[in-house]
Design a protein around this motif. Structure first.
Motif, PDB file in Angstrom:
ATOM      1  N   UNK A 122      -0.797  -6.260 -13.115  1.00 38.90           N
ATOM      2  CA  UNK A 122      -1.643  -7.338 -12.859  1.00 38.90           C
ATOM      3  C   UNK A 122      -2.719  -7.142 -14.177  1.00 38.90           C
ATOM      4  N   UNK A 123      -3.376  -8.172 -14.576  1.00 37.80           N
ATOM      5  CA  UNK A 123      -4.401  -8.138 -15.462  1.00 37.80           C
ATOM      6  C   UNK A 123      -5.532  -7.066 -15.373  1.00 37.80           C
ATOM      7  N   UNK A 124      -5.756  -6.692 -14.080  1.00 33.56           N
ATOM      8  CA  UNK A 124      -6.955  -5.825 -13.864  1.00 33.56           C
ATOM      9  C   UNK A 124      -6.250  -4.396 -14.169  1.00 33.56           C
ATOM     10  N   UNK A 125      -5.000  -4.302 -13.622  1.00 30.62           N
ATOM     11  CA  UNK A 125      -4.309  -2.905 -14.332  1.00 30.62           C
ATOM     12  C   UNK A 125      -4.335  -2.838 -15.882  1.00 30.62           C
ATOM     13  N   UNK A 126      -3.895  -3.825 -16.295  1.00 28.54           N
ATOM     14  CA  UNK A 126      -3.654  -3.933 -17.780  1.00 28.54           C
ATOM     15  C   UNK A 126      -5.248  -3.732 -18.452  1.00 28.54           C
ATOM     16  N   UNK A 128     -13.497   2.996 -20.844  1.00 27.05           N
ATOM     17  CA  UNK A 128     -14.074   3.584 -19.857  1.00 27.05           C
ATOM     18  C   UNK A 128     -13.770   2.729 -18.431  1.00 27.05           C
ATOM     19  N   UNK A 129     -13.246   3.341 -17.412  1.00 31.07           N
ATOM     20  CA  UNK A 129     -12.943   2.622 -16.275  1.00 31.07           C
ATOM     21  C   UNK A 129     -13.112   3.090 -15.001  1.00 31.07           C
ATOM     22  N   UNK A 130     -13.788   2.475 -13.944  1.00 28.06           N
ATOM     23  CA  UNK A 130     -13.829   2.996 -12.533  1.00 28.06           C
ATOM     24  C   UNK A 130     -12.666   2.963 -11.838  1.00 28.06           C
ATOM     25  N   UNK A 131     -11.594   2.324 -12.279  1.00 36.00           N
ATOM     26  CA  UNK A 131     -10.296   2.368 -11.654  1.00 36.00           C
ATOM     27  C   UNK A 131      -9.601   3.543 -11.678  1.00 36.00           C
ATOM     28  N   UNK A 132      -8.919   3.688 -10.344  1.00 33.27           N
ATOM     29  CA  UNK A 132      -8.144   4.858 -10.208  1.00 33.27           C
ATOM     30  C   UNK A 132      -6.600   4.460  -9.490  1.00 33.27           C
ATOM     31  N   UNK A 133      -5.667   4.791 -10.332  1.00 32.75           N
ATOM     32  CA  UNK A 133      -4.355   4.610  -9.685  1.00 32.75           C
ATOM     33  C   UNK A 133      -4.002   5.618  -8.687  1.00 32.75           C
ATOM     34  N   UNK A 134      -3.499   4.891  -7.481  1.00 32.87           N
ATOM     35  CA  UNK A 134      -3.147   5.801  -6.512  1.00 32.87           C
ATOM     36  C   UNK A 134      -1.602   5.819  -6.103  1.00 32.87           C
ATOM     37  N   UNK A 193      -2.526   0.356   3.568  1.00 30.41           N
ATOM     38  CA  UNK A 193      -1.905  -0.438   2.336  1.00 30.41           C
ATOM     39  C   UNK A 193      -0.759  -1.206   2.985  1.00 30.41           C
ATOM     40  N   UNK A 194      -1.133  -2.435   2.910  1.00 26.70           N
ATOM     41  CA  UNK A 194       0.052  -3.477   3.589  1.00 26.70           C
ATOM     42  C   UNK A 194       0.038  -3.195   5.041  1.00 26.70           C
ATOM     43  N   UNK A 195      -0.895  -2.691   5.714  1.00 31.27           N
ATOM     44  CA  UNK A 195      -0.632  -2.422   7.255  1.00 31.27           C
ATOM     45  C   UNK A 195       0.032  -1.235   7.591  1.00 31.27           C
ATOM     46  N   UNK A 196       0.449  -0.503   6.390  1.00 27.49           N
ATOM     47  CA  UNK A 196       0.813   0.831   6.638  1.00 27.49           C
ATOM     48  C   UNK A 196      -0.134   2.127   6.252  1.00 27.49           C
ATOM     49  N   UNK A 218      -9.101  -0.385  -6.354  1.00 30.13           N
ATOM     50  CA  UNK A 218      -9.709  -1.488  -5.946  1.00 30.13           C
ATOM     51  C   UNK A 218      -9.043  -2.641  -4.961  1.00 30.13           C
ATOM     52  N   UNK A 219      -7.770  -2.661  -5.109  1.00 33.25           N
ATOM     53  CA  UNK A 219      -6.875  -3.301  -4.389  1.00 33.25           C
ATOM     54  C   UNK A 219      -5.595  -2.737  -3.889  1.00 33.25           C
ATOM     55  N   UNK A 220      -5.700  -1.877  -2.808  1.00 29.69           N
ATOM     56  CA  UNK A 220      -4.431  -1.044  -2.220  1.00 29.69           C
ATOM     57  C   UNK A 220      -3.444  -1.814  -1.582  1.00 29.69           C
ATOM     58  N   UNK A 221      -3.778  -3.102  -1.466  1.00 25.60           N
ATOM     59  CA  UNK A 221      -2.744  -3.973  -0.774  1.00 25.60           C
ATOM     60  C   UNK A 221      -1.594  -4.813  -1.996  1.00 25.60           C
ATOM     61  N   UNK A 222      -2.220  -4.547  -3.232  1.00 26.79           N
ATOM     62  CA  UNK A 222      -1.283  -4.964  -4.213  1.00 26.79           C
ATOM     63  C   UNK A 222      -0.442  -4.063  -4.996  1.00 26.79           C
ATOM     64  N   UNK A 223       0.719  -3.956  -4.688  1.00 26.40           N
ATOM     65  CA  UNK A 223       1.530  -2.993  -5.608  1.00 26.40           C
ATOM     66  C   UNK A 223       1.611  -3.346  -6.896  1.00 26.40           C
TER      67      UNK A 223
END
Lengths: 167, 116
Positions: free
Chosen positions: A6-10, A17-23, A58-61, A115-120
Motif C-alpha cells: 500500500x501507499x501508506x506502507x511505502x 520518521x514514522x509512527x507506523x509499526x509493522x506487525x 485482524x479480519x475477525x481473527x 494503523x490498519x490491522x485488517x489490511x494485509x
C-alpha cells in the motif's frame, strides 16, 4: 519479483520518521489442533482484563501476543531457502504437538500495519514446518515452501525388493 | 483485577515519585542525513518509582501482597499519581527496597511497571 504494498506502507518505509509499526502475524495449523493457533509479535491493545492478555483482532481473527522473531530466508548459493520462526516457549501445547506427531504443521506469515490491522500488506502463506527444535525458553520452527526437493523421484523404481525377477 | 491494599498508603511520598516515559523508538543511523526513527511497538510499559513510609505491620502486608496475592508477577490496580482512573501495574525489576529509618518506621522504595 516486485511486491505490491500500500501507499501508506511505502510512505512509512521511505519516511525519515514514522509512527507506523509493522506487525507480524503468525498462524500455525495442524490436524491435531481444534483450531489454528494465531500469534502476533506486537499487540495493539488488551484482549482480556482478567487475566491480563494482549493481542489484536485482524479480519475477525484474534491473535495473541507472544514474542517471536521471523527470520526470512537467506539468499545464498547452494543453500535451500529456509525461514525460521523463533517462538518464546510459553505454550506447552506447541511442544506437545511438536513431539507427538510426524505430520508437518502449516505456517502462514502476514504483515500488517498497526494503523490498519485488517489490511494485509504482505502474505507468506502455506509454509511447512519441517523441524521444530525445542530449546530452553524457545521453540525454533524451520519453515520451507513447496519442499519438492525432499520428495523422492521417481515414485517407483525397479529394485530387487520389488522386482526380484529382474535381477 | 486485584487492587492495591487499602491498608497501605494510596500515594507516594511527595517529591519521591518518578514516572518516566520509556523510549519506544528504533533509531537507524544513515550515512547522510537525519537518522531514521520509527516506533518499536505500538504499546509499551513505562516505569513508575516512588517511596512510602510504612509501619512494621504495613510492611508485612506489603510483603504478603507481593508474594501471595500477586505472586510476584501479577498485575494490580494502583491509584494514579496524576489522578483519574487507576493504573494497571506490576512490580518491576527492583520491586521492593526497605530502609529501616527508626523503630517502627520503614521507608520503602517501590518499583512498578505501568502496563499499557
Amino acid at each position: 519479483m516486485s511486491r505490491s504494498i500500500s501507499s501508506t506502507f511505502q510512505a512509512a518505509l521511505n519516511a525519515a520518521a514514522t509512527s507506523e509499526a509493522v506487525i507480524t502475524l503468525l498462524t500455525i495449523d495442524h490436524d491435531d489442533l481444534d483450531e489454528p493457533m494465531r500469534f502476533c509479535d506486537q499487540p495493539t491493545g488488551r484482549l482480556t482484563e482478567t487475566p491480563l492478555t494482549y493481542g489484536l483482532v485482524s479480519n475477525g481473527e484474534t491473535y495473541s501476543h507472544i514474542p517471536f522473531v521471523f527470520q526470512p530466508p537467506q539468499d545464498a548459493d547452494g543453500v535451500p531457502p529456509q525461514c525460521k520462526v523463533i517462538i518464546d516457549n510459553i505454550h506447552r501445547n506447541i511442544v506437545e504437538i511438536a513431539r507427538s506427531t510426524t505430520e508437518r504443521a502449516t505456517v502462514s506469515i502476514d504483515y500488517v500495519l498497526a494503523s490498519d490491522v485488517d489490511s494485509v500488506e504482505i502474505s507468506l502463506p502455506n509454509f511447512k514446518a519441517t523441524a521444530a527444535d525445542i530449546e530452553d525458553g524457545a521453540v525454533i520452527l524451520t519453515l520451507v515452501f513447496d519442499d519438492l526437493a525432499g520428495e523422492a523421484f521417481p515414485g517407483r523404481v525397479f529394485d530387487p525388493a520389488g522386482f526380484p525377477g529382474l535381477f | 483485577m486485584t487492587d492495591w491494599p487499602t491498608s497501605l498508603p494510596q500515594a507516594f511520598l511527595r517529591a519521591t515519585g518518578a514516572a518516566t516515559i520509556a523510549d519506544n523508538r528504533l533509531r537507524s543511523s544513515v550515512d547522510v542525513g537525519p537518522a531514521k526513527v520509527r516506533r518499536r511497538s505500538v504499546v509499551s510499559t513505562r516505569p513508575l518509582v516512588g517511596q512510602m513510609l510504612l509501619s512494621a505491620s504495613q510492611l508485612t502486608t506489603l510483603k504478603t501482597f507481593y508474594t501471595t496475592t500477586v505472586e510476584e508477577v501479577g498485575t494490580f490496580n494502583f491509584p494514579n499519581p496524576d489522578g483519574g482512573d487507576d493504573l494497571t501495574v506490576r512490580f518491576g525489576g527492583e520491586p521492593i527496597k526497605a530502609e529501616y529509618l527508626t523503630t517502627g518506621i520503614i521507608r520503602v522504595t517501590l518499583d512498578f511497571e505501568v502496563m499499557p
